[in-house]
Write a protein that holds these residues in place. Sequence first.
Motif, PDB file in Angstrom:
ATOM      1  N   HIS A   1       6.929   3.523   0.546  1.00 38.47           N
ATOM      2  CA  HIS A   1       5.834   4.147   1.088  1.00 38.47           C
ATOM      3  C   HIS A   1       4.540   3.513   1.545  1.00 38.47           C
ATOM      4  O   HIS A   1       4.401   2.228   0.647  1.00 38.47           O
TER       5      HIS A   1
ATOM      6  N   CYS B   1       2.617  11.595  -1.024  1.00 41.87           N
ATOM      7  CA  CYS B   1       3.530  12.221  -1.918  1.00 41.87           C
ATOM      8  C   CYS B   1       3.443  12.158  -3.531  1.00 41.87           C
ATOM      9  O   CYS B   1       2.540  11.416  -3.768  1.00 41.87           O
TER      10      CYS B   1
ATOM     11  N   GLU C   1       1.463   3.835   0.851  1.00 44.58           N
ATOM     12  CA  GLU C   1       0.349   3.843  -0.387  1.00 44.58           C
ATOM     13  C   GLU C   1       0.880   2.790  -1.345  1.00 44.58           C
ATOM     14  O   GLU C   1       0.069   1.939  -1.800  1.00 44.58           O
TER      15      GLU C   1
ATOM     16  N   CYS D   1       3.801   8.549  -4.730  1.00 46.57           N
ATOM     17  CA  CYS D   1       2.643   7.702  -4.114  1.00 46.57           C
ATOM     18  C   CYS D   1       1.402   8.312  -5.405  1.00 46.57           C
ATOM     19  O   CYS D   1       0.607   7.133  -5.721  1.00 46.57           O
TER      20      CYS D   1
HETATM   21 ZN   LIG Z   1       4.673   8.477  -0.912  1.00 45.29          ZN
END
Ligand SMILES: [Zn+2]
Length: 188
Positions: free
Chosen positions: A84, A110, A86, A113
């Motif tokens: 992801h 999410c 982040e 993250c």
């Molecule tokens: Zn995430």
Amino acid sequence: MDTSNEHKRLDYICWRDYFMAIAFLAAKRSKDPVCQVGACIVNKENKIMGIGYNGMPNGCCDDFFPWGKNSPIPTETKALYVCHAEMNAILNKNSADVKDCTIFVGLFPCNECAKIIIQSGIREVVYLSDEKAHKPSYQASKRMFDAAGIKYWQYTPQTDKIVIDFKKLKLSESPSKAEIEKLTLNDV
Ligand SMILES: [Zn+2]
Ligand SMILES: O=c1ccn([C@H]2C[C@H](O)[C@@H](COP(=O)(O)O)O2)c(=O)[nH]1
């Protein structure tokens, strides 16, 4: 607007629009056909500490790993592989740590993250879209951020749009050799 060129420009973009735009520019690198996410980590001095976007891990070829999520083969789903935005921004940091920093993200983080953000020492999350807010994993993020005292808020940019028109910019590129010679001759 002052067009005399004697005073500073007033239509420059503010810091937050700048960082959010950088997050969106990074997202342009994503190969995800459905959702491109970018993140930009900034310290208290407005210095960029890390940038990331969602993509396959190093060594995992974009062309061979799955980008879909509807395959009947359980292992052929992107969620198992994609790093992801982040996480990539935090791992790509150009400083010893990202303590007390702010992360600008296109999409609210999410739960996975959120955990990494909390553990990294980031104190503030500025996001543009909260389109997945109805999903439990995103509700879990808010629960964790609240418990950990991480500030998070949805950003409304001051600028409606930021355009980089390379074609137009190219018109003002450096003069040709012939033009330089002409300019030099006229200067003498
Ligand atoms: Zn995430
Ligand atoms: O916090 C987040 C959440 C999601 N992403 C990335 C991961 C995937 O590549 C896409 C989500 O794809 P969907 O098809 O919408 O499930 O977004 C992220 O980088 N950070």
